[in-house]
Motif scaffolding. Structure first.
Motif, PDB file in Angstrom:
ATOM      1  N   GLU A  88       0.847  -1.193   0.000  1.00 59.27           N
ATOM      2  CA  GLU A  88       0.000   0.000   0.000  1.00 59.27           C
ATOM      3  C   GLU A  88       0.886   1.249   0.000  1.00 59.27           C
ATOM      4  O   GLU A  88       2.087   1.162   0.284  1.00 59.27           O
ATOM      5  CB  GLU A  88      -0.960   0.008   1.200  1.00 59.27           C
ATOM      6  N   ALA A  89       0.267   2.391  -0.313  1.00 60.63           N
ATOM      7  CA  ALA A  89       1.019   3.657  -0.319  1.00 60.63           C
ATOM      8  C   ALA A  89       1.200   4.124   1.125  1.00 60.63           C
ATOM      9  O   ALA A  89       0.363   3.843   1.977  1.00 60.63           O
ATOM     10  CB  ALA A  89       0.255   4.697  -1.119  1.00 60.63           C
ATOM     11  N   PRO A  90       2.296   4.839   1.433  1.00 63.64           N
ATOM     12  CA  PRO A  90       2.487   5.347   2.802  1.00 63.64           C
ATOM     13  C   PRO A  90       1.475   6.440   3.140  1.00 63.64           C
ATOM     14  O   PRO A  90       1.086   7.207   2.259  1.00 63.64           O
ATOM     15  CB  PRO A  90       3.916   5.892   2.785  1.00 63.64           C
ATOM     16  N   ASP A  91       1.077   6.491   4.398  1.00 62.25           N
ATOM     17  CA  ASP A  91       0.123   7.487   4.872  1.00 62.25           C
ATOM     18  C   ASP A  91       0.913   8.600   5.565  1.00 62.25           C
ATOM     19  O   ASP A  91       1.346   8.455   6.712  1.00 62.25           O
ATOM     20  CB  ASP A  91      -0.844   6.777   5.844  1.00 62.25           C
ATOM     21  N   TYR A  92       1.111   9.708   4.858  1.00 65.73           N
ATOM     22  CA  TYR A  92       1.955  10.793   5.386  1.00 65.73           C
ATOM     23  C   TYR A  92       1.302  11.538   6.547  1.00 65.73           C
ATOM     24  O   TYR A  92       1.973  12.199   7.315  1.00 65.73           O
ATOM     25  CB  TYR A  92       2.348  11.756   4.259  1.00 65.73           C
ATOM     26  N   GLN A  93      -0.017  11.422   6.667  1.00 66.38           N
ATOM     27  CA  GLN A  93      -0.697  12.072   7.794  1.00 66.38           C
ATOM     28  C   GLN A  93      -0.432  11.287   9.083  1.00 66.38           C
ATOM     29  O   GLN A  93      -0.145  11.839  10.138  1.00 66.38           O
ATOM     30  CB  GLN A  93      -2.190  12.123   7.516  1.00 66.38           C
ATOM     31  N   ARG A  94      -0.475   9.985   8.966  1.00 68.85           N
ATOM     32  CA  ARG A  94      -0.202   9.111  10.118  1.00 68.85           C
ATOM     33  C   ARG A  94       1.280   9.166  10.509  1.00 68.85           C
ATOM     34  O   ARG A  94       1.633   9.038  11.671  1.00 68.85           O
ATOM     35  CB  ARG A  94      -0.592   7.671   9.735  1.00 68.85           C
ATOM     36  N   PHE A  95       2.144   9.300   9.486  1.00 69.47           N
ATOM     37  CA  PHE A  95       3.586   9.231   9.722  1.00 69.47           C
ATOM     38  C   PHE A  95       4.282  10.528   9.282  1.00 69.47           C
ATOM     39  O   PHE A  95       5.013  10.541   8.285  1.00 69.47           O
ATOM     40  CB  PHE A  95       4.187   8.047   8.955  1.00 69.47           C
ATOM     41  N   PRO A  96       4.063  11.636  10.022  1.00 69.52           N
ATOM     42  CA  PRO A  96       4.657  12.912   9.588  1.00 69.52           C
ATOM     43  C   PRO A  96       6.183  12.873   9.518  1.00 69.52           C
ATOM     44  O   PRO A  96       6.787  13.644   8.758  1.00 69.52           O
ATOM     45  CB  PRO A  96       4.172  13.919  10.634  1.00 69.52           C
ATOM     46  N   CYS A  97       6.823  11.974  10.272  1.00 71.65           N
ATOM     47  CA  CYS A  97       8.294  11.909  10.247  1.00 71.65           C
ATOM     48  C   CYS A  97       8.805  11.552   8.853  1.00 71.65           C
ATOM     49  O   CYS A  97       9.908  11.956   8.460  1.00 71.65           O
ATOM     50  CB  CYS A  97       8.799  10.863  11.246  1.00 71.65           C
ATOM     51  N   LEU A  98       8.012  10.786   8.140  1.00 73.96           N
ATOM     52  CA  LEU A  98       8.419  10.365   6.793  1.00 73.96           C
ATOM     53  C   LEU A  98       8.573  11.591   5.891  1.00 73.96           C
ATOM     54  O   LEU A  98       9.560  11.747   5.176  1.00 73.96           O
ATOM     55  CB  LEU A  98       7.321   9.430   6.270  1.00 73.96           C
ATOM     56  N   GLU A  99       7.590  12.454   5.969  1.00 74.17           N
ATOM     57  CA  GLU A  99       7.615  13.666   5.151  1.00 74.17           C
ATOM     58  C   GLU A  99       8.767  14.592   5.569  1.00 74.17           C
ATOM     59  O   GLU A  99       9.444  15.189   4.726  1.00 74.17           O
ATOM     60  CB  GLU A  99       6.281  14.405   5.310  1.00 74.17           C
ATOM     61  N   LEU A 100       9.005  14.679   6.885  1.00 75.06           N
ATOM     62  CA  LEU A 100      10.089  15.543   7.370  1.00 75.06           C
ATOM     63  C   LEU A 100      11.436  15.068   6.818  1.00 75.06           C
ATOM     64  O   LEU A 100      12.285  15.871   6.442  1.00 75.06           O
ATOM     65  CB  LEU A 100      10.129  15.520   8.907  1.00 75.06           C
ATOM     66  N   ALA A 101      11.615  13.746   6.750  1.00 71.68           N
ATOM     67  CA  ALA A 101      12.882  13.202   6.257  1.00 71.68           C
ATOM     68  C   ALA A 101      13.041  13.450   4.752  1.00 71.68           C
ATOM     69  O   ALA A 101      14.105  13.869   4.295  1.00 71.68           O
ATOM     70  CB  ALA A 101      12.960  11.710   6.557  1.00 71.68           C
ATOM     71  N   VAL A 102      11.978  13.203   4.006  1.00 72.09           N
ATOM     72  CA  VAL A 102      12.052  13.406   2.549  1.00 72.09           C
ATOM     73  C   VAL A 102      12.324  14.885   2.271  1.00 72.09           C
ATOM     74  O   VAL A 102      13.144  15.239   1.414  1.00 72.09           O
ATOM     75  CB  VAL A 102      10.753  12.922   1.866  1.00 72.09           C
ATOM     76  N   GLN A 103      11.670  15.762   3.050  1.00 72.37           N
ATOM     77  CA  GLN A 103      11.865  17.197   2.875  1.00 72.37           C
ATOM     78  C   GLN A 103      13.307  17.592   3.215  1.00 72.37           C
ATOM     79  O   GLN A 103      13.903  18.436   2.539  1.00 72.37           O
ATOM     80  CB  GLN A 103      10.858  17.948   3.758  1.00 72.37           C
ATOM     81  N   ALA A 104      13.887  16.944   4.229  1.00 72.31           N
ATOM     82  CA  ALA A 104      15.254  17.290   4.642  1.00 72.31           C
ATOM     83  C   ALA A 104      16.262  16.980   3.527  1.00 72.31           C
ATOM     84  O   ALA A 104      17.213  17.730   3.316  1.00 72.31           O
ATOM     85  CB  ALA A 104      15.632  16.540   5.915  1.00 72.31           C
ATOM     86  N   VAL A 105      16.045  15.896   2.785  1.00 75.66           N
ATOM     87  CA  VAL A 105      16.954  15.601   1.656  1.00 75.66           C
ATOM     88  C   VAL A 105      16.842  16.709   0.632  1.00 75.66           C
ATOM     89  O   VAL A 105      17.841  17.170   0.082  1.00 75.66           O
ATOM     90  CB  VAL A 105      16.585  14.299   0.907  1.00 75.66           C
TER      91      VAL A 105
END
Ligand code: NAD
Ligand code: MG
Length: 406
Positions: A315-332
């Motif tokens: 399944e696709a990742p749920d960025y609302q449930r896992f905000p850390c994922l978005e923070l990491a992708v944004q940091a790159v």
């Protein structure tokens, strides 16, 4: 007749941890190939003494000098006179770069692993990299040092080891500089289980306990990486790790949730072929792969029962449930020292959560706030990286203190 194999001297940085113990298990299955030359830990005297009794390394290192003094006494009492005890950063660096060492397993958790792992790379050792935080913090400097010293870098993280296995030899030997397109690679599919809270009602996340967060459905790991798996920061750190290891851009990598953890990641080629590496979720597989590469050795891992496995879901990742994922992708994408700040703030927040000072849902809030206030600079030297790390830790500690009082 079997080909004669020279015995390889191994240093295990973080020998008493989850990866360390699995490494010792695999090495002990092949005494004709591997000699445990040095074992290190932070302060676990009793655990390290037991490993010394079993594996008789030349050196045992405890970073904490007081613990090292206790270890000296304990080894004497047990009549273990052949192992020399070292301590401190100097001790770790000495066994990471010792002239007789061939291979270093980098399995210290967190930023503490960066310096000795760098020393191993600069000394041209074969480095088996579990300590993903080292690459997240200083990927550019790290990969440069690999090229300069001729060190061979092999990924232990199961996903990166899987991706490595699905790549052709020119990419494997390219040490992070071979272009993906030159190998006909269209994209990397980085899989993650989604951790213990993939389906927990969102409103319950604020009250989950450290033990619930550490109860990973598929993997047994140290507590820091277990919490990272629960927030999915682990996948975020792995996203960054994959960019450095495989010379990938953020848009080359797709994160896929695969709850069973049987496929450990995939590589898609321009002809439409998708290669996957499968296996039981047991870190001894990537450890054995990297130890013996390009050969194969037994790891002790049970054969995969594909019939019982039966179903593989995605399944696709749920960025609302896992905000850390978005923070990491944004940091790159932000670049500079954003990844150092992300990692440092995460380490402080995770420790505070494990110590029950903050809530699980405070972790991404603290990281976001530290990222917003930290000054970002070019990570041009290790000293710059270490300063940015310290400043971000100070900011994160303030946030923890504010929240703990609230
Ligand atoms: P762990 O907590 O079980 O073990 C950590 C080891 O590092 C211990 O030996 C400890 O004594 C040592 N250590 C801790 N702090 C130290 C310090 N300040 N100085 C020197 N030594 C120190 O951790 P783990 O789960 O084995 O993870 C180790 C690394 O491998 C992490 O970077 C993690 O992200 C990575 N990793 C782990 C797994 C896994 O299955 N456990 C999978 C993939 C990647
Ligand atoms: Mg992993």
């Amino acid at each position: 007749m079997d080909k004669a194999i020279a015995v390889e001297n191994i240093t295990v940085l973080g020998a008493t941890g989850s990866i360390g113990v699995s490494t010792l298990d695999v090495c002990a299955r092949h005494p004709e190939r591997y000699r445990l030359f040095a074992l290190t830990a932070n302060s676990s005297v009793v655990e390290l003494a037991a490993q010394v009794a079993q594996h008789k390394p030349r050196y045992a290192v405890l970073r904490d000098p007081q613990a090292a003094a206790q270890l000296v006494t304990l080894l004497k009492e047990q009549g273990l006179h052949d192992t020399e005890v070292l301590s401190g950063d100097e001790g770790l660096n000495a066994v990471a770069s010792h002239v007789e060492v061939d291979t270093v397993m980098a399995a210290i958790v967190g930023a503490a692993g960066l310096a000795p792992t760098m020393v191993a790379v600069e000394s041209g050792k074969k480095v088996l990299l579990a300590n993903k935080e080292a690459l997240v913090m200083a990927g550019g400097l790290f990969m440069e040092a690999v090229k300069k010293s001729g060190s061979v870098l092999l990924p232990i993280d199961s996903e990166h080891n899987a991706i490595f296995q699905c790549m052709p030899s020119q990419s494997q030997q390219g040490q992070g500089s071979h272009p993906l397109a030159a190998s006909g690679i269209r994209k990397i599919l980085l899989t993650g289980s989604g951790g213990p809270f993939r389906q927990t009602p969102l409103e319950q996340l604020a009250t989950v306990t450290p033990d619930q967060a550490c109860a990973h459905p598929n993997w047994s790991m140290g507590r820091k990486i277990s919490v990272d798996s629960a927030t999915m920061m682990n996948k975020g750190l792995e996203f960054i790790e994959a960019c450095w290891l495989f010379n990938a851009q953020p848009e080359d990598i797709e994160i896929v949730i695969h709850p069973q953890s049987i496929i450990h990641s995939m590589v898609e080629y321009v002809d439409g072929s998708v290669l996957a590496q499968l296996g039981n979720p047991d870190m001894r597989t990537p450890i054995a792969h990297a130890l013996a590469w390009p050969e194969r050795i037994a790891s002790g891992v049970a054969s995969l029962d594909i019939i019982t496995t039966a179903t593989l879901d995605f399944e696709a990742p749920d960025y609302q449930r896992f905000p850390c994922l978005e923070l990491a992708v944004q940091a790159v994408k932000t670049g500079k020292t954003a990844m150092v700040v992300l990692n440092a703030a995460n380490e402080v927040a995770v420790e505070a959560f494990l110590n029950q000072q903050i809530r699980f849902t405070d972790i991404p809030v603290i990281i976001r706030s530290v990222l917003a206030s930290a000054q970002l600079v070019e990570p041009s030297t290790l000293a710059v990286v270490q300063l940015a790390d310290q400043q971000a830790r100070d900011l994160a500690q303030q946030q923890v203190a504010n929240r703990a009082c609230a």
